[in-house]
Enzyme design. Structure first.
Site, PDB file in Angstrom:
ATOM      1  N   MET A 277       3.525   6.163   2.672  1.00 10.13           N
ATOM      2  CA  MET A 277       4.134   5.021   3.574  1.00 10.13           C
ATOM      3  C   MET A 277       5.283   4.254   3.440  1.00 10.13           C
ATOM      4  O   MET A 277       6.566   4.741   4.121  1.00 10.13           O
ATOM      5  CB  MET A 277       3.060   3.833   3.737  1.00 10.13           C
ATOM      6  CG  MET A 277       2.324   3.846   4.132  1.00 10.13           C
ATOM      7  SD  MET A 277       0.934   2.344   4.383  1.00 10.13           S
ATOM      8  CE  MET A 277       0.548   1.891   3.747  1.00 10.13           C
ATOM      9  N   THR A 278       5.244   4.148   1.718  1.00 12.13           N
ATOM     10  CA  THR A 278       6.956   3.627   1.591  1.00 12.13           C
ATOM     11  C   THR A 278       7.785   5.217   1.135  1.00 12.13           C
ATOM     12  O   THR A 278       7.740   5.892   0.848  1.00 12.13           O
ATOM     13  CB  THR A 278       6.153   2.859   0.032  1.00 12.13           C
ATOM     14  OG1 THR A 278       5.394   1.648   0.208  1.00 12.13           O
ATOM     15  CG2 THR A 278       7.848   2.432  -0.018  1.00 12.13           C
TER      16      THR A 278
ATOM     17  N   GLY B 231      13.714   3.442   2.125  1.00 13.17           N
ATOM     18  CA  GLY B 231      14.421   2.454   2.582  1.00 13.17           C
ATOM     19  C   GLY B 231      13.569   1.851   3.909  1.00 13.17           C
ATOM     20  O   GLY B 231      13.827   0.805   4.934  1.00 13.17           O
TER      21      GLY B 231
ATOM     22  N   ILE C  86       4.721   5.675  -4.984  1.00 17.02           N
ATOM     23  CA  ILE C  86       2.992   6.683  -4.036  1.00 17.02           C
ATOM     24  C   ILE C  86       2.035   6.320  -5.221  1.00 17.02           C
ATOM     25  O   ILE C  86       2.367   7.444  -6.110  1.00 17.02           O
ATOM     26  CB  ILE C  86       3.296   7.586  -3.173  1.00 17.02           C
ATOM     27  CG1 ILE C  86       4.918   7.638  -2.217  1.00 17.02           C
ATOM     28  CG2 ILE C  86       1.762   8.581  -2.434  1.00 17.02           C
ATOM     29  CD1 ILE C  86       4.907   6.935  -1.830  1.00 17.02           C
TER      30      ILE C  86
ATOM     31  N   GLU D 235      -7.066  -3.192   2.374  1.00 18.20           N
ATOM     32  CA  GLU D 235      -5.844  -3.000   1.123  1.00 18.20           C
ATOM     33  C   GLU D 235      -5.973  -3.859   0.616  1.00 18.20           C
ATOM     34  O   GLU D 235      -6.237  -4.359  -0.265  1.00 18.20           O
ATOM     35  CB  GLU D 235      -5.435  -1.941   1.759  1.00 18.20           C
ATOM     36  CG  GLU D 235      -3.612  -1.585   0.635  1.00 18.20           C
ATOM     37  CD  GLU D 235      -2.704  -1.109   1.172  1.00 18.20           C
ATOM     38  OE1 GLU D 235      -1.773  -1.369   0.546  1.00 18.20           O
ATOM     39  OE2 GLU D 235      -2.978  -0.954   1.458  1.00 18.20           O
TER      40      GLU D 235
ATOM     41  N   HIS E 165      -1.493 -18.351 -26.111  1.00 18.45           N
ATOM     42  CA  HIS E 165      -1.641 -17.430 -27.017  1.00 18.45           C
ATOM     43  C   HIS E 165      -0.556 -16.910 -28.268  1.00 18.45           C
ATOM     44  O   HIS E 165      -0.788 -16.254 -29.204  1.00 18.45           O
ATOM     45  CB  HIS E 165      -1.646 -15.492 -26.702  1.00 18.45           C
ATOM     46  CG  HIS E 165      -3.086 -15.284 -26.637  1.00 18.45           C
ATOM     47  ND1 HIS E 165      -3.769 -15.552 -25.393  1.00 18.45           N
ATOM     48  CD2 HIS E 165      -4.082 -14.382 -27.031  1.00 18.45           C
ATOM     49  CE1 HIS E 165      -5.110 -15.204 -25.080  1.00 18.45           C
ATOM     50  NE2 HIS E 165      -5.120 -14.633 -26.243  1.00 18.45           N
TER      51      HIS E 165
END
Length: 383
Positions: A128-129, A132, A160, A245, A341
């Site tokens: 998808m990405t 731009g 991706i 998702e 820690h």
């Protein structure tokens, strides 16, 4: 962690998952990070153990298990050892790519593609990405043009997940710019298709073992039968699938927070300073009390969302809330864990340090948390 989400079948399944993690995950994690890749043998082993493609119907070679609680068990057990990259890869396959195929593929397509998701032979990606176009998918520039019995795809995608290993990529592309949100469609591009190439294996802040890539489509010709669903249905399909998702991201945040809290609690009970265990100091003690309360309250909401997903009533808004809250909680718990820690929390040999860099993407992918707030905000204004 207190939860009444699971029943006896889920606990039996947990033993299978835990055995897989001990045999096939823990011994390989350092090598995965060094290679920036999870080996295919791990996927095949997961398939042999029945951990993949749970929702694939029996007629297509799967168990037909639609109870999402089994997926939550897998996410929990992987998070318990800090293998966030593997969790991301499995979630991309089962909660995203497979979800689109189950929803929108026809019978012929399901016969071709689904069985590999069960055996571990097929690794999927969702493209998808673009450079731009991130959260604003309407700005996508990748195009698909019909030419006889084929579609011709041109464009590029970035960030991706599983992009280097993917055997099958679902591509979001413009089919008619003039139709607005009805001008986007989904296409399945298979590995080896001429014109489909992979660019760099991207060098990320965290999730080093999860391969993430740039993908390029240069006059990629695919058969008309690789259109997923209807022409012009792509944007709507995304809106249908994004809740799962986002729920998956929220769950990943929750179970990671629980794991890191347990690691941190063990550490402060063992580490001594100024003559006593550091967990006995009130400053740390109050922080631990707040974190445990937040984790348990969050777990109640996440469990509710899982039940609603199982019943088909989970809304996009509630999924956005789960993603927003779970990922923010994860960041808060891990940051506190690193601090408690001390210097060891900054050393990569400690799992809390790895969790720290792996978790940052959670507030970005699947729609940034600012977008989640906008979704919730718009819903409030409609009420």
């Amino acid at each position: 962690m207190k939860t009444d989400l699971f029943e006896s079948d889920h606990e039996l399944f947990r033993q299978t998952v835990r055995g897989f993690v001990e045999r096939h995950v823990i011994p390989k994690m350092e090598k995965w990070d060094a290679d920036r890749l999870i080996d295919r043998d791990t996927w095949l082993a997961a398939g042999q153990q029945g951990l993949l493609g749970l929702a694939v119907p029996e007629e297509f070679g799967g168990p037909g298990e639609t109870d999402y609680r089994f997926r939550v068990v897998i996410q929990t057990e992987i998070a318990r050892v800090g293998a966030s990259a593997l969790q991301s890869g499995f979630s991309t396959n089962d909660d995203i790519v497979l979800n689109y195929l189950l929803r929108h593929a026809n019978s012929e397509q399901k016969s071709r593609w689904l069985s590999g998701f069960v055996t571990g032979e097929t690794i999927g990606a969702i493209a998808m990405t673009e450079p731009g176009a991130g959260s604003d998918l309407r700005a996508a520039q990748t195009t698909a043009v019909r030419d006889g019995d084929e579609w011709v795809i041109n464009g590029s995608k970035t960030f991706i997940t599983s992009g280097m290993l993917a055997d099958l990529v679902i591509v979001f592309a413009v089919t008619d710019r003039d139709l607005g949100s009805r001008g986007f469609s989904l296409f399945v591009v298979e590995d080896g298709t001429p014109g489909f190439t992979r660019g760099r294996k991207l060098d990320k802040v965290g999730l080093h073992a999860q391969d993430t890539a740039e993908l390029f489509f240069d006059n990629v010709r695919i058969p008309a039968g690789n259109l997923l669903g209807e022409v012009g249905g792509g944007f709507g399909y995304l809106m249908q699938s994004l809740p799962l998702e986002r729920l998956g991201i929220g769950i990943a945040g929750q179970v990671s927070a629980e794991a890191v809290f347990d690691w941190t609690l063990d550490y402060v009970k063992d580490r001594r300073a100024f003559g006593k265990h550091i967990g006995e100091f009130q400053g740390l003690g109050f922080t631990l009390a707040e974190l445990q309360t937040s984790i348990e309250v969050s777990r109640a909401y996440i469990d509710r969302c899982v039940r609603e997903y199982n019943s088909g009533t989970l809304t996009a808004v509630d999924a956005a809330k789960a993603k927003l809250w779970g990922s923010e909680l994860q960041g808060k718990v891990i940051d506190a864990g690193v601090q408690m820690h001390g210097g060891y929390g900054y050393m990569m040999e400690y799992p809390v340090a790895k969790a720290y860099i792996d978790a940052r993407i959670q507030r970005i992918y699947g729609g940034t948390n600012e977008i989640m707030k906008e979704i919730i905000h718009r819903d409030l204004m409609r009420s």
